[in-house]
Design an enzyme around this catalytic site. Structure first.
Site, mmCIF file in Angstrom:
data_model
loop_
_atom_site.group_PDB
_atom_site.id
_atom_site.type_symbol
_atom_site.label_atom_id
_atom_site.label_comp_id
_atom_site.label_asym_id
_atom_site.label_seq_id
_atom_site.Cartn_x
_atom_site.Cartn_y
_atom_site.Cartn_z
ATOM 1 N N LYS A 198 0.853 -1.208 0.000
ATOM 2 C CA LYS A 198 0.000 0.000 0.000
ATOM 3 C C LYS A 198 0.883 1.251 0.000
ATOM 4 O O LYS A 198 1.985 1.217 -0.558
ATOM 5 C CB LYS A 198 -0.997 -0.049 1.167
ATOM 6 C CG LYS A 198 -1.788 -1.374 1.151
ATOM 7 C CD LYS A 198 -2.999 -1.395 2.019
ATOM 8 C CE LYS A 198 -3.682 -2.755 1.915
ATOM 9 N NZ LYS A 198 -4.900 -2.861 2.709
ATOM 10 N N GLU A 222 -9.863 -0.668 -1.854
ATOM 11 C CA GLU A 222 -9.526 0.733 -1.529
ATOM 12 C C GLU A 222 -9.630 1.602 -2.776
ATOM 13 O O GLU A 222 -10.075 2.752 -2.710
ATOM 14 C CB GLU A 222 -8.123 0.799 -0.893
ATOM 15 C CG GLU A 222 -8.154 0.274 0.542
ATOM 16 C CD GLU A 222 -6.850 -0.327 1.031
ATOM 17 O OE1 GLU A 222 -5.797 -0.097 0.408
ATOM 18 O OE2 GLU A 222 -6.895 -1.061 2.040
ATOM 19 N N GLY A 224 -7.352 -4.704 7.039
ATOM 20 C CA GLY A 224 -6.785 -3.744 7.976
ATOM 21 C C GLY A 224 -7.536 -3.648 9.292
ATOM 22 O O GLY A 224 -7.333 -2.724 10.076
HETATM 23 P P1 13P Z 1 -4.396 -6.320 5.563
HETATM 24 O O1 13P Z 1 -3.600 -7.598 5.443
HETATM 25 O O2 13P Z 1 -3.627 -5.195 6.183
HETATM 26 O O3 13P Z 1 -5.727 -6.553 6.175
HETATM 27 O O4 13P Z 1 -4.675 -5.831 4.055
HETATM 28 C C1 13P Z 1 -5.190 -6.727 3.156
HETATM 29 C C2 13P Z 1 -5.155 -6.126 1.808
HETATM 30 O O5 13P Z 1 -5.862 -5.183 1.514
HETATM 31 C C3 13P Z 1 -4.217 -6.702 0.826
HETATM 32 O O6 13P Z 1 -4.438 -6.203 -0.451
#
Ligand code: 13P
Length: 254
Positions: free
Chosen positions: A11, A96, A172
């Site tokens: 990210k 997202e 997340g």
């Molecule tokens: P997390 O592992 O932080 O929950 O994020 C997952 C994700 O969006 C991977 O693309």
């Protein structure tokens, strides 16, 4: 035999220095194993990642791509640019991007096709919100998101694509889908692909994303239709990501 894939989606995190440290940790700790290991840094760091990983078994990819080939698209990165930097994969349709940047099913399908046309394998993300799950609409939402791409691109394109099931409520949040919940959706995704082409469905990797960590990875990856993971937060810690990769390597999916 589907080879498990563990992808780190970093990210919008990292600096030149922190990324160098993370890469050093991954290169030292990652044994060439049964699973394929991929990292997806912010695009601006792709050249750095490419140079560090060039002689290793770890591959790299991007988190987003333009649907256009070139031209006056300020701020965008084309599929050919990703190829130029040695990217093998690109994430498309992450929740997202769907939610914060209003990416529609059609736009996601365009990006999926544009990536493949340039020679980059798309990792197509699909997933329901908590509200949709509570309404019992999970499989309908997944089916709609997947069908938009199958209809636009054609089933043959899924021979070189990966599907990622990422329930929005698990991203997340520290809340993971149970292995059973993940398996149910992964099985439905494969069945939907099989309606169009059973051979392609059998070979297509479907990975799970949403709070995957060192403690829950093995149980998730043990499910027959879970072919690895798309890992966010835990992929920023070398040791934890390596443990997740090892969990996938031990799980040979059939
Ligand atoms: P997390 O592992 O932080 O929950 O994020 C997952 C994700 O969006 C991977 O693309």
């Amino acid at each position: 035999m589907r080879r498990a894939l563990v992808a780190g989606n970093w990210k919008m995190n990292g600096t030149t220095e922190s990324i160098q440290q993370l890469l050093d940790g991954l290169v030292t700790g990652c044994q060439a194993g049964n699973s394929e290991v991929l990292v997806c840094p912010p695009s601006i760091y792709l050249a750095q990642v490419a140079s560090r990983l060039a002689t290793t078994d770890i591959t790299w990819g991007a988190q987003n791509v333009s649907q256009h080939a070139s031209g006056a698209y300020t701020g965008e990165v084309s599929p050919a640019m990703l190829v130029d930097l040695g990217c093998q994969y690109v994430i498309v349709g992450h929740s997202e991007r769907r939610a914060l940047y209003a990416e529609s099913d059609v736009l996601v399908a365009e990006k999926f096709s544009a990536a493949l046309a340039a020679g980059v394998k798309p990792i197509l993300c699909v997933g329901e919100t908590l509200e949709e799950r509570e309404q019992g609409a999970t499989l309908d939402v997944i089916q709609r998101q997947l069908q938009a791409v199958v209809s636009y691109a054609g089933i043959a394109d899924f021979a070189d694509a990966v599907v990622a099931y990422e329930p929005v409520w698990a991203i997340g949040t520290g809340k993971t889908a149970t292995a059973e919940q993940a398996q149910e959706v992964h099985q439905a995704i494969r069945a939907q692909l099989a309606e169009a082409d059973s051979g392609i469905a059998a070979g297509c990797r479907i990975v799970y994303g949403g709070s995957v960590n060192a403690g829950n990875a093995a149980e998730l990856f043990a499910k027959p239709d879970v072919d690895g993971g798309l890992v966010g937060g835990a992929s920023l810690k070398a040791n934890e990501f390596i443990t997740i990769c090892q969990a996938a390597g031990e799980e040979q999916t059939v």
